[in-house]
Scaffold this motif. Structure first.
Motif, short mmCIF file in Angstrom:
data_model
loop_
_atom_site.label_atom_id
_atom_site.label_comp_id
_atom_site.label_asym_id
_atom_site.label_seq_id
_atom_site.Cartn_x
_atom_site.Cartn_y
_atom_site.Cartn_z
N ALA A 80 0.83 -1.20 0.00
CA ALA A 80 0.00 0.00 0.00
C ALA A 80 0.87 1.26 0.00
O ALA A 80 0.57 2.23 -0.71
N CYS A 81 1.94 1.25 0.77
CA CYS A 81 2.82 2.41 0.83
C CYS A 81 3.49 2.66 -0.52
O CYS A 81 3.58 3.81 -0.97
N LEU A 82 3.92 1.60 -1.19
CA LEU A 82 4.57 1.75 -2.49
C LEU A 82 3.62 2.30 -3.54
O LEU A 82 4.05 2.96 -4.49
N VAL A 83 2.32 2.04 -3.39
CA VAL A 83 1.33 2.56 -4.34
C VAL A 83 1.00 4.02 -4.05
O VAL A 83 0.89 4.84 -4.98
N VAL A 84 0.86 4.39 -2.78
CA VAL A 84 0.44 5.74 -2.42
C VAL A 84 1.59 6.73 -2.53
O VAL A 84 1.38 7.90 -2.88
N LEU A 85 2.81 6.30 -2.24
CA LEU A 85 3.96 7.21 -2.19
C LEU A 85 4.15 8.02 -3.48
O LEU A 85 4.33 9.25 -3.40
N PRO A 86 4.12 7.42 -4.67
CA PRO A 86 4.31 8.23 -5.89
C PRO A 86 3.26 9.32 -6.06
O PRO A 86 3.56 10.42 -6.53
N PHE A 87 2.01 9.05 -5.66
CA PHE A 87 0.96 10.06 -5.78
C PHE A 87 1.16 11.18 -4.76
O PHE A 87 0.89 12.36 -5.07
#
Length: 293
Positions: free
Chosen positions: A196-203
């Motif tokens: 989840a962190c890897l998905v949200v971080l770029p945004f």
């Protein structure tokens, strides 16, 4: 206390803990950007869970396929769902509309449960689902009444993002029920939060200045978010998914707007109207009907 009594109390305990997430969101919005806070929350939860797993010797998934399945559930249940809801509210979606959209999850679950996991939805349960949705609409009526119809066009994008989050958590629950049927919750949730962190971080990097004000309030909000919400309540939710039907479990989420209204009344001095109290009664009736075996 007997084991059956504890099992019956778990859905109510989960619902209460999960409802505090909206209070946490209100406090965190004063001191941090929405997605930035979620990045810190997810990474902190992952680090704590990895430490717990290593200290206690918890077993990790043994195959790459199992890790991928767990990561997918983390992206759906946490990354897309929470990221979508928090971003939408932070960008102008009224809390009342967000709460009403949250009521779509039991409806979507009941619609797709027969095809995806073979659950049978009885007429009595459909009646309970309808009562639950009506109840939360009544509870949220004061907030919904303040929304001008003409203003809906201006919040169309946040509304769609919020609805997308509802679909994500719905199908994430089905995926968890069908594909992640075993494994240690300590390591499973650790992998989920890393994904989840890897998905949200770029945004967060792309769309936010990544503001976060470190003070006592922020630390307390983060501690509650990580320990109580990201670990405690999620463990309860995943435990319930393993033991029961998805469509029955998610109906307890109808109680969340009612609990949030009571918490806002206690903590922020917001009013509780007779219509809202009546809506709470209708919601409770709906949950009782929809969760009956």
């Amino acid at each position: 206390m007997s084991s059956p009594l504890i099992l019956r109390a778990i859905p109510l305990l989960f619902t209460f803990l999960w409802s505090t997430g909206w209070v946490v969101a209100g406090y965190s919005a004063r001191h941090a950007d929405a997605l930035t806070f979620l990045v810190v929350r997810f990474s902190s939860a992952a680090a704590l869970l990895i430490l717990i797993a290593l200290v206690t010797g918890a077993p990790w998934p043994r195959s790459r396929a199992a890790v991928i399945d767990v990561a997918i559930t983390g992206i759906l249940l946490h990354g897309i769902y929470l990221g979508g809801v928090w971003w939408a509210v932070r960008h102008g979606l009224p809390a009342g509309i967000s709460g009403l959209i949250a009521g779509l999850q039991p409806i979507l679950t009941a619609l797709f449960a027969p095809a995806l996991v073979g659950e049978r939805i009885s007429g009595l349960r459909w009646l309970g689902i309808a009562c639950g949705f009506l109840g939360i609409a009544l509870v949220l009526e004061p907030q919904l009444a303040n929304v001008e119809p003409a203003a809906l066009w201006g919040i169309a994008v946040p509304m769609l993002i919020n609805i997308g989050g509802m679909f994500a958590v719905t199908f994430g629950s089905f995926y968890q029920k069908a594909r992640v049927v075993s494994g240690d919750l300590r390591t499973i949730t650790a992998i989920q939060y890393v994904a989840a962190c890897l998905v949200v971080l770029p945004f967060a990097v792309a769309f936010e200045p990544m503001r976060i004000d470190w003070n006592l309030t922020m630390l307390l909000v983060l501690a509650w978010s990580v320990i109580v919400l990201s670990i405690g309540s999620i463990w309860l939710y995943l435990f319930m998914l393993r033991r029961g039907e998805v469509s029955r479990i998610v109906t307890f989420l109808y109680l969340v707007p009612a609990l949030v209204a009571v918490e806002a009344w206690l903590l922020f001095g917001e009013t509780l109207t007779p219509l809202q109290i009546g809506g709470m009664a209708v919601t409770i009736l709906g949950v009782v009907l929809a969760s009956r075996k």
